[in-house]
Scaffold this motif. Structure first.
Motif, short mmCIF file in Angstrom:
data_model
loop_
_atom_site.label_atom_id
_atom_site.label_comp_id
_atom_site.label_asym_id
_atom_site.label_seq_id
_atom_site.Cartn_x
_atom_site.Cartn_y
_atom_site.Cartn_z
N ILE A 181 3.50 -14.79 -5.13
CA ILE A 181 4.67 -14.03 -5.56
C ILE A 181 4.92 -12.93 -4.52
CG2 ILE A 181 3.28 -12.47 -6.96
CD1 ILE A 181 5.49 -12.43 -9.04
N PRO A 182 6.17 -12.54 -4.27
CA PRO A 182 6.43 -11.47 -3.30
C PRO A 182 5.76 -10.15 -3.71
CG PRO A 182 8.46 -12.61 -3.85
CD PRO A 182 7.41 -13.12 -4.79
N GLU A 183 5.18 -9.48 -2.72
CA GLU A 183 4.48 -8.22 -2.99
C GLU A 183 5.47 -7.15 -3.48
OE1 GLU A 183 1.08 -5.49 -0.93
OE2 GLU A 183 2.60 -6.36 0.38
N SER A 184 6.69 -7.18 -2.98
CA SER A 184 7.68 -6.18 -3.41
C SER A 184 7.97 -6.30 -4.91
CB SER A 184 8.97 -6.32 -2.60
OG SER A 184 9.50 -7.62 -2.77
N LEU A 185 7.91 -7.50 -5.44
CA LEU A 185 8.11 -7.70 -6.87
C LEU A 185 6.95 -7.09 -7.66
CD1 LEU A 185 9.91 -8.94 -9.04
CD2 LEU A 185 8.65 -11.06 -8.78
N CYS A 186 5.74 -7.26 -7.15
CA CYS A 186 4.56 -6.65 -7.81
C CYS A 186 4.67 -5.13 -7.81
CB CYS A 186 3.28 -7.06 -7.10
SG CYS A 186 2.91 -8.80 -7.20
N MET A 187 5.14 -4.57 -6.70
CA MET A 187 5.26 -3.11 -6.61
C MET A 187 6.36 -2.58 -7.56
SD MET A 187 2.99 -1.90 -4.61
CE MET A 187 1.79 -3.15 -5.02
N SER A 188 7.34 -3.42 -7.87
CA SER A 188 8.39 -2.97 -8.78
C SER A 188 7.86 -2.82 -10.21
CB SER A 188 9.57 -3.94 -8.75
OG SER A 188 9.24 -5.15 -9.39
N TRP A 189 6.72 -3.45 -10.51
CA TRP A 189 6.13 -3.34 -11.85
C TRP A 189 5.56 -1.95 -12.10
CZ3 TRP A 189 2.88 -8.37 -11.05
CH2 TRP A 189 3.73 -9.47 -11.08
N ILE A 190 5.33 -1.16 -11.04
CA ILE A 190 4.76 0.17 -11.24
C ILE A 190 5.74 1.28 -10.85
CG2 ILE A 190 2.36 -0.58 -11.01
CD1 ILE A 190 2.46 0.47 -8.10
N LYS A 191 7.00 0.96 -10.70
CA LYS A 191 7.97 1.96 -10.27
C LYS A 191 8.20 3.05 -11.32
CE LYS A 191 11.93 -0.73 -11.73
NZ LYS A 191 12.99 -1.61 -11.30
N HIS A 192 7.84 2.79 -12.57
CA HIS A 192 8.05 3.76 -13.63
C HIS A 192 6.98 4.85 -13.66
CE1 HIS A 192 5.07 1.01 -15.28
NE2 HIS A 192 4.72 1.98 -16.11
N LEU A 193 5.90 4.68 -12.89
CA LEU A 193 4.80 5.65 -12.90
C LEU A 193 5.22 6.96 -12.24
CD1 LEU A 193 1.80 3.37 -11.89
CD2 LEU A 193 2.41 4.15 -14.17
N GLN A 194 4.52 8.02 -12.60
CA GLN A 194 4.75 9.31 -11.96
C GLN A 194 4.26 9.24 -10.52
OE1 GLN A 194 2.81 12.25 -14.32
NE2 GLN A 194 4.27 12.07 -16.01
N LYS A 195 4.69 10.19 -9.70
CA LYS A 195 4.45 10.13 -8.27
C LYS A 195 2.96 10.02 -7.93
CE LYS A 195 5.78 12.40 -4.00
NZ LYS A 195 6.53 13.49 -3.38
N ARG A 196 2.13 10.85 -8.53
CA ARG A 196 0.70 10.84 -8.23
C ARG A 196 0.05 9.52 -8.69
NH1 ARG A 196 -2.41 15.96 -9.65
NH2 ARG A 196 -2.06 16.42 -7.48
N GLU A 197 0.42 9.06 -9.88
CA GLU A 197 -0.14 7.81 -10.41
C GLU A 197 0.29 6.63 -9.54
OE1 GLU A 197 0.92 7.38 -14.51
OE2 GLU A 197 0.13 9.34 -15.02
N HIS A 198 1.55 6.65 -9.11
CA HIS A 198 2.08 5.58 -8.25
C HIS A 198 1.32 5.54 -6.93
CE1 HIS A 198 4.87 3.43 -5.60
NE2 HIS A 198 5.26 2.81 -6.70
N LYS A 199 1.07 6.71 -6.35
CA LYS A 199 0.35 6.81 -5.08
C LYS A 199 -1.07 6.26 -5.22
CE LYS A 199 -0.63 10.19 -1.48
NZ LYS A 199 -0.55 11.60 -1.10
N ASN A 200 -1.74 6.60 -6.33
CA ASN A 200 -3.09 6.09 -6.57
C ASN A 200 -3.09 4.57 -6.78
OD1 ASN A 200 -4.32 8.58 -6.33
ND2 ASN A 200 -4.18 9.02 -8.51
N ALA A 201 -2.08 4.06 -7.49
CA ALA A 201 -1.98 2.63 -7.74
C ALA A 201 -1.80 1.87 -6.42
CB ALA A 201 -0.83 2.33 -8.69
N VAL A 202 -0.96 2.38 -5.53
CA VAL A 202 -0.73 1.73 -4.24
C VAL A 202 -2.01 1.77 -3.40
CG1 VAL A 202 0.55 1.88 -2.07
CG2 VAL A 202 1.75 2.14 -4.24
N LYS A 203 -2.73 2.90 -3.43
CA LYS A 203 -3.98 3.03 -2.68
C LYS A 203 -5.01 2.02 -3.20
CE LYS A 203 -6.60 6.46 -3.62
NZ LYS A 203 -7.96 6.50 -4.05
N ASP A 204 -5.13 1.92 -4.53
CA ASP A 204 -6.08 0.97 -5.12
C ASP A 204 -5.66 -0.47 -4.86
OD1 ASP A 204 -7.57 3.09 -6.02
OD2 ASP A 204 -6.74 3.04 -8.05
N TRP A 205 -4.36 -0.74 -4.84
CA TRP A 205 -3.85 -2.08 -4.55
C TRP A 205 -4.26 -2.49 -3.14
CZ3 TRP A 205 -2.09 -6.37 -6.53
CH2 TRP A 205 -1.33 -7.25 -5.77
#
Length: 86
Positions: free
Chosen positions: A27-51
């Motif tokens: 599946i396209p990675e951009s689609l996976c990243m759209s699943w977490i777009k609702h997170l707050q800035k800090r949470e989103h940053k941590n999710a991307v780092k963990d990803w």
């Protein structure tokens, strides 16, 4: 394995597992990243780092495509992935 992964990253892994995106089914990675777009800035940053950590550890494999990088779960690491999201 005692690793703390953010809830956003766990959500992506869980959704990929539920959609059976294992092995060659990608599946396209951009689609996976759209699943977490609702997170707050800090949470989103941590999710991307963990990803990125999951990709580096080989739990999530990538496949280059002309438009976007595609991702899927490594079938050899399913047990580790399930332990991580529980």
């Amino acid at each position: 394995m005692e690793v703390n992964v953010s809830e956003g990253c766990k959500g992506i892994l869980r959704k990929l597992l539920n959609q059976n995106r294992i092995g060659g089914k990608h599946i396209p990675e951009s689609l996976c990243m759209s699943w977490i777009k609702h997170l707050q800035k800090r949470e989103h940053k941590n999710a991307v780092k963990d990803w990125k950590w999951c990709i580096k550890e080989g739990m999530v494999l990538t496949k280059p495509k002309p438009s976007d990088r595609h991702v899927f779960l490594n079938p050899k690491k399913l047990r580790e992935i399930r332990e991580l999201i529980e």
